[in-house]
Design a protein around this motif. Structure first.
Motif, short mmCIF file in Angstrom:
data_model
loop_
_atom_site.label_atom_id
_atom_site.label_comp_id
_atom_site.label_asym_id
_atom_site.label_seq_id
_atom_site.Cartn_x
_atom_site.Cartn_y
_atom_site.Cartn_z
N ALA A 1 -10.01 -4.84 1.06
CA ALA A 1 -11.08 -5.46 0.26
C ALA A 1 -10.74 -6.55 -0.66
O ALA A 1 -11.46 -7.50 -0.99
CB ALA A 1 -11.71 -4.36 -0.46
N VAL A 2 -9.70 -6.24 -1.45
CA VAL A 2 -9.34 -7.23 -2.55
C VAL A 2 -9.00 -8.67 -1.81
O VAL A 2 -9.20 -9.68 -2.23
CB VAL A 2 -8.12 -6.76 -3.43
CG1 VAL A 2 -7.42 -7.95 -4.21
CG2 VAL A 2 -8.26 -5.38 -4.05
N ILE A 3 -8.17 -8.70 -0.59
CA ILE A 3 -7.83 -9.64 0.12
C ILE A 3 -9.25 -10.41 0.58
O ILE A 3 -9.40 -11.54 0.45
CB ILE A 3 -7.03 -9.49 1.19
CG1 ILE A 3 -5.60 -8.99 0.79
CG2 ILE A 3 -6.71 -10.75 2.22
CD1 ILE A 3 -4.72 -8.45 1.79
N SER B 1 0.82 -1.14 0.02
CA SER B 1 0.06 -0.13 0.04
C SER B 1 0.64 1.37 0.00
O SER B 1 0.34 2.14 -0.65
CB SER B 1 -1.02 0.02 1.15
OG SER B 1 -0.27 0.29 2.34
N GLY B 2 1.90 1.23 0.66
CA GLY B 2 2.97 2.31 0.67
C GLY B 2 3.36 2.61 -0.58
O GLY B 2 3.48 3.95 -0.99
N PHE C 1 -6.14 -0.74 9.11
CA PHE C 1 -6.87 -0.31 7.79
C PHE C 1 -7.29 -1.64 6.72
O PHE C 1 -8.15 -1.51 6.07
CB PHE C 1 -6.30 0.89 6.95
CG PHE C 1 -6.50 2.29 7.81
CD1 PHE C 1 -7.79 2.80 7.70
CD2 PHE C 1 -5.51 2.98 8.48
CE1 PHE C 1 -7.96 3.74 8.47
CE2 PHE C 1 -5.70 4.10 9.26
CZ PHE C 1 -6.90 4.61 9.15
N VAL C 2 -6.03 -2.15 6.60
CA VAL C 2 -6.15 -3.52 5.63
C VAL C 2 -7.41 -4.46 6.46
O VAL C 2 -8.12 -5.07 5.52
CB VAL C 2 -4.92 -4.11 5.67
CG1 VAL C 2 -5.16 -5.53 5.07
CG2 VAL C 2 -3.93 -3.22 5.08
N LEU C 3 -7.55 -4.51 7.56
CA LEU C 3 -8.53 -5.51 8.31
C LEU C 3 -9.71 -4.86 7.96
O LEU C 3 -10.76 -5.59 7.80
CB LEU C 3 -8.28 -5.65 9.75
CG LEU C 3 -7.15 -6.63 10.19
CD1 LEU C 3 -7.03 -6.67 11.74
CD2 LEU C 3 -7.63 -7.93 9.85
N LEU C 4 -9.88 -3.38 8.12
CA LEU C 4 -11.03 -2.75 7.71
C LEU C 4 -11.60 -3.36 6.40
O LEU C 4 -12.76 -3.80 6.17
CB LEU C 4 -11.22 -1.33 7.81
CG LEU C 4 -12.21 -0.47 7.41
CD1 LEU C 4 -13.62 -0.97 7.82
CD2 LEU C 4 -11.95 0.86 7.56
N THR D 1 -2.92 6.87 1.77
CA THR D 1 -2.31 5.52 2.11
C THR D 1 -3.40 4.99 2.59
O THR D 1 -3.73 3.61 2.30
CB THR D 1 -1.10 5.55 3.04
OG1 THR D 1 -0.23 6.39 2.24
CG2 THR D 1 -0.66 3.77 2.92
N PRO D 2 -4.24 5.28 3.86
CA PRO D 2 -5.45 4.58 4.47
C PRO D 2 -6.30 3.83 3.51
O PRO D 2 -6.83 2.77 3.50
CB PRO D 2 -5.98 5.40 5.52
CG PRO D 2 -5.06 6.20 5.82
CD PRO D 2 -3.99 6.52 4.76
N LEU D 3 -6.66 5.02 2.53
CA LEU D 3 -7.79 4.37 1.57
C LEU D 3 -7.19 3.19 0.61
O LEU D 3 -7.86 2.41 0.35
CB LEU D 3 -8.09 5.62 0.65
CG LEU D 3 -9.23 6.68 1.38
CD1 LEU D 3 -9.30 7.98 0.49
CD2 LEU D 3 -10.32 5.87 1.64
N VAL D 4 -5.92 3.43 0.14
CA VAL D 4 -5.30 2.30 -0.37
C VAL D 4 -5.50 1.09 0.25
O VAL D 4 -5.45 -0.05 -0.21
CB VAL D 4 -3.79 3.03 -0.96
CG1 VAL D 4 -2.98 1.70 -1.73
CG2 VAL D 4 -3.71 4.40 -1.82
N GLN D 5 -4.97 1.10 1.51
CA GLN D 5 -4.89 0.17 2.60
C GLN D 5 -6.22 -0.75 2.67
O GLN D 5 -6.40 -1.82 2.60
CB GLN D 5 -4.28 0.36 4.08
CG GLN D 5 -2.91 0.67 3.72
CD GLN D 5 -2.35 1.40 5.16
OE1 GLN D 5 -3.18 1.99 5.83
NE2 GLN D 5 -0.99 1.52 5.26
N ILE D 6 -7.10 0.23 2.73
CA ILE D 6 -8.81 -0.37 2.64
C ILE D 6 -8.89 -1.08 1.37
O ILE D 6 -9.60 -2.09 1.45
CB ILE D 6 -9.51 0.61 2.86
CG1 ILE D 6 -9.56 1.22 4.39
CG2 ILE D 6 -11.16 0.33 2.68
CD1 ILE D 6 -10.29 2.59 4.62
N ALA D 7 -8.67 -0.31 0.31
CA ALA D 7 -8.68 -1.26 -1.11
C ALA D 7 -8.16 -2.35 -1.09
O ALA D 7 -8.65 -3.55 -1.47
CB ALA D 7 -8.54 -0.52 -2.20
#
Length: 543
Positions: free
Chosen positions: A39-41, A17-18, A285-288, A30-36
């Motif tokens: 979601a892909v995961i 994500s970074g 954020f990735v967990l979100l 970056t938080p929005l990228v991590q959320i996306a």
């Protein structure tokens, strides 16, 4: 094995994500990228992360809040302490009460205690998300200090309010007087335990170091254990583990002043904590995002809890809550700044009213992030009688929506408001810094002279010690003379050029070192040592 695999995948997503956020042509936080990516995961794998609320709270919040308390600039915080307290305590209480009543009015199916719990988790702000949003448009330092201080205090106050709201939902009763007394115990003992644990740990560590030397690895491990120890001890006596972690971090600043660690320990410890902060915030954020497909998949069942059938009602609720939070924050920021101006206004000095863009930027900077998600995921799965916790899925969905919508709105509006925005000027620290440099240089000269005399009396050869000591003292005397004369514009320009030339030299040294290592003309141990010296030199000149 599946748990280990998913943890590794989440960490990889944080790393990716970074890189992705830097590669994108638009300024996407970056938080929005991590959320996306999360979601892909979530869409790509069959395995789902089942989050235990208490375990999630223990793993993520103590280290993050401890580090915030440790690193927040205390002097800058004290300058605007009234504004910070007004935002962190007054605004949180207003948000919990006002938004709690508003949410319950808007969604009658959500019990009032659960509505207060939801309002409590959406009250804390996240400065890390704000920093990510404004990475390409720097936030004025004073504004960032206020946001950091607000976040540190409102994390604790919001989560303490969440604790009382959950208790009311579980028991079905609420007593204002009982809650006030309980709050005094929860807050007071939480703060005290954080201080006690930190002082005890640092003093024990200093005692061991003084007698048997310092081990860098154990020193770092102790700093990692302090927030968890403070949190667990506070929770064990039914105090606030959150406030214990915060006060432990604040105490760590002052404990370190009197019990300094070795330079190498501090540098390695900072690197470890930087990695932990980056990883934990990213994983949240990735967990979100990973939970998002399941949350959206159950949207139809979730909206049924509110008494409607169409899923688009959920979007209406999220937008209404975001609008309500923004309106409350705007009014409170405006009133807070007005009160600050009235307190500082005198007949001799006319203080200009704040720019509307400053109020709007401070309001828009109230982005919700990791703490909101961590808080809402700690809602109990069931009541004391075993029945499911009422409207839990709805609360999680709404909190998730508030995080995403606030991030998107701020990522669009905040850079525009921050562009060219100037905060009220801060007093210059050049005189303070110059005085400190002179005092430390004079102390160094006295110490070197004493060492010269001691060595000459013990070993003779006074000339050799005088020559070696004189070379070092000349450097300190040059510093004192330069600072005593006062930095002129020409001197500042020359100093900038000196730094640039030194950085050019460091870059050339690094390139030559790499070539020697590639040609196997240099051993790995020597190469690592020289690389570390160049890193320190570059960091010093860039600072």
């Amino acid at each position: 094995m599946d748990t280990v695999t998913i943890v590794l995948v989440l960490l990889l997503a944080v790393v990716v994500s970074g890189a992705v956020s830097r590669m994108l042509p638009i300024s996407l936080p970056t938080p929005l990228v991590q959320i996306a990516l999360g979601a892909v995961i979530g869409l790509s794998v069959n395995y789902r992360v089942t989050l235990d609320p208490q375990l999630f709270l223990l793993l993520f919040l103590p280290p993050l809040l401890f580090l915030d308390g440790w690193r927040i600039p205390k002097d800058e915080l004290l300058k605007d302490v009234s504004t910070v307290v007004e935002l962190a305590l007054g605004l949180v209480l207003l948000t919990v009460v006002g938004m709690g009543l508003f949410i319950h009015w808007m969604i009658p199916a959500m019990p009032l205690a659960v509505a207060f719990a939801l309002a409590a988790v959406v009250s804390p702000t996240d400065p890390i998300a704000v920093s990510a949003i404004a990475a390409r448009v720097p936030i004025p330092k004073r504004m960032m200090h206020i946001l950091e201080g607000e976040s540190l205090l409102n994390d604790a106050s919001g989560l303490v309010c969440l604790r009382f709201a959950v208790a009311a939902a579980l028991t079905g009763t609420f007593s204002a007087s009982g809650a006030a007394l309980n709050f005094l115990w929860v807050a007071g003992m939480g703060l005290a335990i954080g201080v006690i644990v930190t002082l005890a740990a640092t003093r024990a560590k200093a005692w061991v170091t003084k007698r048997w030397g310092e081990d860098t690895g154990s020193q770092i491990l102790v700093s990692l254990l302090i927030p968890f120890g403070s949190y667990l001890l506070a929770e064990h006596i039914h105090a606030s583990g959150i406030l214990a972690a915060v006060s432990a971090g604040v105490t760590m600043t002052f404990a370190e002043i009197s019990r300094q660690a070795m330079a190498v320990t501090r540098m390695r410890r900072n690197s470890v904590w930087d990695t932990i902060q980056f990883s934990l915030n990213g994983i949240i954020f990735v967990l979100l995002g990973e939970q998002l497909p399941g949350i959206l998949g159950g949207a139809r069942e979730t909206v049924a809890l509110s008494g409607h059938a169409e899923p688009w009602w959920l979007a209406v609720y999220v937008i209404a809550i975001v609008a309500g939070l923004a309106a409350l924050r705007f009014v409170w920021v405006w009133a807070s700044l007005k009160l600050t101006i009235l307190r500082k206004r005198s007949d001799a000095i006319a203080i200009q009213s704040p720019d509307w863009r400053l109020i709007a930027a401070m309001s828009l900077a109230g982005v919700r992030g990791a703490i909101t998600l961590a808080g809402v995921l700690t809602l109990p799965l069931a009541l004391d009688d075993g029945t499911p916790f009422p409207a839990r899925d709805l609360a999680i969905f709404l909190a998730t929506g508030v995080i995403i919508v606030s991030l998107v709105i701020a990522s669009v509006g905040l850079p525009m408001l921050l562009k060219g925005l100037a905060m009220p000027p801060e007093p210059s620290k050049q005189a303070e810094e110059a005085a400190a440099r002179v005092a430390t240089a004079e102390a160094a000269i006295r110490a070197i002279e004493a060492c010269q005399h001691a060595l000459a009396e013990t070993h003779g050869e006074a000339d050799r010690y005088a020559a070696a000591g004189g070379r070092v003292m000349d450097l300190y005397r040059e510093r004192i003379e330069g600072l005593a004369q006062g930095p002129s514009d020409a001197m500042r320009a020359e100093e900038r050029l000196v730094r640039e030339f030194r950085l050019v030299g460091v870059k050339a040294e690094r390139a030559a070192l790499v070539e020697l290592a590639r040609a196997r003309q240099l051993g790995s141990e020597v190469a690592r040592k020289l690389t570390r010296e160049l890193d320190l030199s570059e960091a010093r000149h860039r600072g």
